[in-house]
Write an enzyme that holds these catalytic residues in place. Sequence first.
Site, PDB file in Angstrom:
ATOM      1  N   ASN A 165       0.807  -1.217   0.000  1.00  0.00           N
ATOM      2  CA  ASN A 165       0.000   0.000   0.000  1.00  0.00           C
ATOM      3  C   ASN A 165       0.841   1.269   0.000  1.00  0.00           C
ATOM      4  O   ASN A 165       0.409   2.304  -0.486  1.00  0.00           O
ATOM      5  CB  ASN A 165      -0.959   0.003   1.198  1.00  0.00           C
ATOM      6  N   GLN A 193      -4.750  -3.972  -2.239  1.00  0.00           N
ATOM      7  CA  GLN A 193      -4.260  -2.912  -3.133  1.00  0.00           C
ATOM      8  C   GLN A 193      -4.129  -3.369  -4.579  1.00  0.00           C
ATOM      9  O   GLN A 193      -4.049  -2.539  -5.484  1.00  0.00           O
ATOM     10  CB  GLN A 193      -2.904  -2.378  -2.637  1.00  0.00           C
ATOM     11  N   SER A 213     -11.030  -5.356  -0.753  1.00  0.00           N
ATOM     12  CA  SER A 213     -11.757  -4.351   0.013  1.00  0.00           C
ATOM     13  C   SER A 213     -12.449  -3.393  -0.943  1.00  0.00           C
ATOM     14  O   SER A 213     -11.804  -2.824  -1.830  1.00  0.00           O
ATOM     15  CB  SER A 213     -10.783  -3.587   0.912  1.00  0.00           C
ATOM     16  N   GLY A 214     -13.754  -3.202  -0.760  1.00  0.00           N
ATOM     17  CA  GLY A 214     -14.540  -2.397  -1.695  1.00  0.00           C
ATOM     18  C   GLY A 214     -14.076  -0.959  -1.828  1.00  0.00           C
ATOM     19  O   GLY A 214     -13.993  -0.420  -2.930  1.00  0.00           O
ATOM     20  N   HIS A 215     -13.729  -0.344  -0.682  1.00  0.00           N
ATOM     21  CA  HIS A 215     -13.464   1.100  -0.752  1.00  0.00           C
ATOM     22  C   HIS A 215     -12.144   1.438  -1.437  1.00  0.00           C
ATOM     23  O   HIS A 215     -11.839   2.605  -1.650  1.00  0.00           O
ATOM     24  CB  HIS A 215     -13.566   1.745   0.635  1.00  0.00           C
ATOM     25  N   THR A 251     -26.838 -10.740   8.607  1.00  0.00           N
ATOM     26  CA  THR A 251     -27.617 -10.334   7.426  1.00  0.00           C
ATOM     27  C   THR A 251     -26.726  -9.506   6.510  1.00  0.00           C
ATOM     28  O   THR A 251     -26.005  -8.618   6.955  1.00  0.00           O
ATOM     29  CB  THR A 251     -28.856  -9.522   7.870  1.00  0.00           C
ATOM     30  N   CYS A 339       1.365  10.093  12.978  1.00  0.00           N
ATOM     31  CA  CYS A 339       1.738  11.058  14.012  1.00  0.00           C
ATOM     32  C   CYS A 339       0.989  10.713  15.288  1.00  0.00           C
ATOM     33  O   CYS A 339      -0.207  10.922  15.386  1.00  0.00           O
ATOM     34  CB  CYS A 339       1.371  12.462  13.557  1.00  0.00           C
TER      35      CYS A 339
END
Length: 420
Positions: A165, A193, A213-215, A251, A339
């Site tokens: 990533n 990725q 991962s969808g996002h 669900t 940070c």
Amino acid sequence: MKLEVGSQKSEVGAKSEVIYLDNNATTQVAGEVIEAMLPYLTQYYGNPSSMHTFGGQVARKVKEARENVATLIGAQPTEIVFTSCGSEGDNAAIRAALAALPDKRHIVTTQVEHPAVLNLCKKLEQEGYSITYLSVDRKGQLNLNELKASLHDNTALVSIMCANNETGNIFPIERIGQIVKERGILFHVDAVQGVGKIPLNMKDSTVDFLVMSGHKLHAPKGIGALYIRKGVRFRPFLVGGHQERGRRAGTENVPGIVGMGKAAELAIAHLDEESTRVRALRDRLEQGLLTAIPDCQLNGHHSKRLPNTTNIGFKYVEGEALLLMLDREGICASSGSACTSGSLEPSHVLRAMGLPYTFLHGSLRFSLSRYNSGEQIERVLEVMPTIVERLRSISPFKSEKDEEKGWLKSVSNEQLLTKM
Ligand code: PLP
């Protein structure tokens, strides 16, 4: 209802739109994905497990989405389990592999995995597992001889990401899989990725578990998918109802699943664009920065890399300060550092690559998507040299000696920025 997709205005730089170059963190949800999802938030709200026709309509759409996701990675629909995110997929796959081989207590992974894998491995160490963390070289590449030497009779699982990533580095998953399979060991691949950016094909593959991962591929947050190769034993991570053929209770997140299905369909259609237009934009950005700005370098491998990612180290500046300055221009990028409570932790990935101190602290990741334009890249190229020069001009160090003293620890972002 009028939907506005992808036209964010920057609050910081009122004049400009946001130039979003942080797509490895998350992506803009595609307009087509939102359109596909909407009826499943409004009209078709039935439960796909229900016996009635209303529920059946929803179940059919879930089936179609599963087929699309399977097609994206060359798998069978029955090999796909929908999850809530990449982290869930990684946890479920690793736990399932260990449950399938209960007598084996050794896992091999790499030093550059995402925390979704690394922090689970830390926890597994506390539970009595021994873990080998494979090293990477200065360009972030693995040594396959080190992998071979690490495997033994007690090894249950090898968990290696498909693409990193932070640097975008791609690992040779199929070659790794062949080595792993010769020893009868289970193989988990975090492909969060890689999916949608490079071709992946599970047909005749050596991969047992593959995580998506969808996002990260223009679907919304809260949806992911786990590929489980047919015939591989799987113990569910979430126990309860019999959804997902008994492999994940709960669900289904129907709108999310529909969105992920649409995103998979779009990813297939846009795969060529990733490796041509997006790559060309990335290369223009990378070459432009490396040419215009002295004392900077590419972190990672120049070719064995995702087409959308570039990670560049800028000597004598701090990544966080660069990010804040870019943010003022409405440009979103990322640094590998986190940070925490005022102290800067350099990226574990860049540290594993053995980067020198200054590059370790002064690195930025730009990650593009098909929604970026040439004009946006030119804008970044216009502002970056000035930003770096200004930060360097107020930088309290100029010599290698000062670097060794660890000056960065004593200068906060706020201090740097108040001097601008
Ligand atoms: N694995 C990799 C390589 C990632 O980059 C990420 C997210 O950045 C994850 C796993 C976790 O995915 P999610 O945010 O969907 O849990």
